[in-house]
Design an enzyme around this catalytic site. Sequence first.
Site, short mmCIF file in Angstrom:
data_model
loop_
_atom_site.label_atom_id
_atom_site.label_comp_id
_atom_site.label_asym_id
_atom_site.label_seq_id
_atom_site.Cartn_x
_atom_site.Cartn_y
_atom_site.Cartn_z
N LYS A 1 4.61 0.90 8.93
CA LYS A 1 4.72 2.19 8.24
C LYS A 1 4.09 3.30 9.07
CE LYS A 1 3.18 0.17 4.51
NZ LYS A 1 2.47 -0.08 3.28
N GLU B 109 0.88 -1.17 0.00
CA GLU B 109 0.00 0.00 0.00
C GLU B 109 0.92 1.22 0.00
OE1 GLU B 109 -2.71 0.46 3.32
OE2 GLU B 109 -3.49 2.33 2.46
N ARG C 68 5.05 -12.71 10.04
CA ARG C 68 5.73 -11.43 9.79
C ARG C 68 7.15 -11.48 10.33
NH1 ARG C 68 2.28 -7.04 9.26
NH2 ARG C 68 3.92 -5.60 9.84
P1 ATP Z 1 2.54 -1.77 7.60
O1 ATP Z 1 1.76 -2.07 8.84
O2 ATP Z 1 3.96 -1.49 7.86
O3 ATP Z 1 1.89 -0.73 6.74
P2 ATP Z 1 1.38 -3.64 5.88
O4 ATP Z 1 1.32 -5.11 5.97
O5 ATP Z 1 0.13 -2.89 6.06
O6 ATP Z 1 2.52 -3.15 6.80
P3 ATP Z 1 1.52 -3.42 3.05
O7 ATP Z 1 2.11 -2.34 2.24
O8 ATP Z 1 0.07 -3.62 3.03
O9 ATP Z 1 2.02 -3.17 4.53
O10 ATP Z 1 2.28 -4.78 2.80
C1 ATP Z 1 2.75 -5.28 1.57
C2 ATP Z 1 3.14 -6.72 1.80
O11 ATP Z 1 4.22 -6.78 2.73
C3 ATP Z 1 2.01 -7.52 2.40
O12 ATP Z 1 1.90 -8.74 1.69
C4 ATP Z 1 2.42 -7.74 3.81
O13 ATP Z 1 1.91 -8.94 4.32
C5 ATP Z 1 3.94 -7.74 3.72
N1 ATP Z 1 4.54 -7.34 4.99
C6 ATP Z 1 4.33 -6.19 5.67
N2 ATP Z 1 5.01 -6.19 6.83
C7 ATP Z 1 5.69 -7.35 6.88
C8 ATP Z 1 6.58 -7.96 7.83
N3 ATP Z 1 6.92 -7.35 8.98
N4 ATP Z 1 7.09 -9.17 7.55
C9 ATP Z 1 6.78 -9.80 6.39
N5 ATP Z 1 5.95 -9.29 5.47
C10 ATP Z 1 5.40 -8.09 5.70
MG MG Z 2 -1.51 -2.64 4.89
#
Ligand code: ATP
Ligand code: MG
Length: 575
Positions: free
Chosen positions: A278, A42, A268
């Site tokens: 983020k 995102e 994760r």
């Molecule tokens: P954040 O909370 O930091 O915004 P998010 O999961 O909402 O993380 P996205 O941009 O939606 O962020 O994630 C893109 C991809 O990265 C998703 O498939 C998510 O599952 C993966 N991802 C995000 N954080 C992690 C993590 N700590 N370890 C492994 N994969 C991750």
């Molecule tokens: Mg997200």
Amino acid sequence: MTAEIAPATTNQNKANNFLRQRIADDLETGTTKRVVTRFPPEPNGYLHIGHAKSICINFGLAEAFGGHCHLRFDDTNPEKESQEYIDAIIDDLHWLGFQWHGDTRFASDYFEQLHQWAKLLIGKNLAYVCDLSPEQARAYRGSLTEAGRNSPYRERSADENLALFEKMTAGEFDEGHCVLRAKIDMSAPNINLRDPIIYRIRKFRHHRTANKWCVYPTYDFTHGQSDAIEGITHSICTLEFEDHRPLYEWFLQQLPVPNQPRQFEFSRLNVNYTVTSKRKLKHLVDAGLVDGWDDPRMPTISGMRRRGYAAQSLRNFCDSTGVTRVNGVVDMSQLEFAVREHHNVNAPRAMVVMQPLKIVLGNYDASDAEQLRAPNHPQNEAMGSRSLPFGRELYIDREDFRESANKKFKRLVLGKKVRLRNAYVIFAESVVRDEQGEIVEVHCSYDPATLGADPPDGVKPKGVIQWVSAAHAVGIEVREYDRLFRIENPERAGSDEQALLESVNPNSLRVHRNCLAEPSLAEARPEQVFQFEREGYFVADRHQHTSAKPVFNKTIGLRDSWGKVDNQASNSGAK
Ligand code: ATP
Ligand code: MG
């Protein structure tokens, strides 16, 4: 959380894990013809170390099985998203060394199709417009132990719902006035199936579709259908989406999608002393506690890049953490190991004096100033050598001299010898003090027979220290970092922004402005990494380093104690 510290070996991703096994099985049975994965960020912030893991898994699996990996921005929330983040994410992926198949994709490319499918669900009596306020909806939803109740708007006719949804789409209602919900089951044990929201009114300009839409699909309604449109075979996400999988599958069953992707979850990546969210990282940026998203202290990919971590180290680290379904916390030292391991082999050596102390060689004639040669890497001749100017006046580090010391101090001591790295053995004869009594110069003699050779008297100095020529040294700024957080688990602050900000280490940056470097460092390219002998690994700052004003960021210290480094490189200097 319990610590799950995987062994720091590389290429674990190439070792077997449940995802690889699953894909191998699907290819063997013919369920999958060609594996297609995707990385779906995102664009609401910069990518962090956790995303690097997801990237390595998705791109790594596609590569391992001769398939494709897509990049798809999951851009359904215009309020939080921006082009700046899109550009930064693309830059990070390229830097990490990955290229996606085909164009850069966006969930917003599918808004028209998703809207059609929403109307199709309404037509099948599987979606309805609900006017409950968010508080009311929460009360109707029930809890983990208690079934939900049907919304009073649940039995609206398909025609009425269609008309209302068109009005929502036309902007006739205010934000929050109503939502479109899937009609599934308010008593489902899985709360995600209790008539989840699929569209909401958001009156925000979208960074790609501008003002075309004022209704936006939710993540749940967007993700699986986007996967289906793109022919994704294995949709890999983190464990928090496990409970969403039945909903993911429900939409795919109800809609005439062109493919049936499958969702798989893994745990994760969490690393101690940092946060992988983020939203939390944005708090630090917004509060001005760091110098932007790519501050070298940040666990963002761009921050680690600016810190001097090699892309290869990040990939090796991600692979070393394995792919599991068990949540845990990886020790920061595992990441640091991967960083050092790479630079130890690849970084050219250079000499820098952090706190200069002048040395005057009484028996060295200023007119004899010479150019010595030094190997760029002690174990790799192919990395070549460089010229090192030597003269009567030099600088060494203030910490490398003492008037008297015990045997453990293997540096320069008054009345004793030390070897200058890549040069001669010198002997400290006397000191000069300023009015405050501080030592400002050490007068020494040098032994001309010791260039690349042991002293003729057979008495070898115990230590080797770095130095620079006073007449040729260049001034550099060095930025040294400590951990960004004071506490091992800053995630403990949860969503409490104040607690998060308070856990930040107030002394995580130290700037040294008076360092002196051998002249070759002025020629460093931004982002070039060196080992400053006996100090650690340093990178020329990506943004601020110039040859007129060199700026280096400390990537990481040397794990090895000085004694060990001594043994690795010869104690006899270079010719
Ligand atoms: P954040 O909370 O930091 O915004 P998010 O999961 O909402 O993380 P996205 O941009 O939606 O962020 O994630 C893109 C991809 O990265 C998703 O498939 C998510 O599952 C993966 N991802 C995000 N954080 C992690 C993590 N700590 N370890 C492994 N994969 C991750
Ligand atoms: Mg997200």
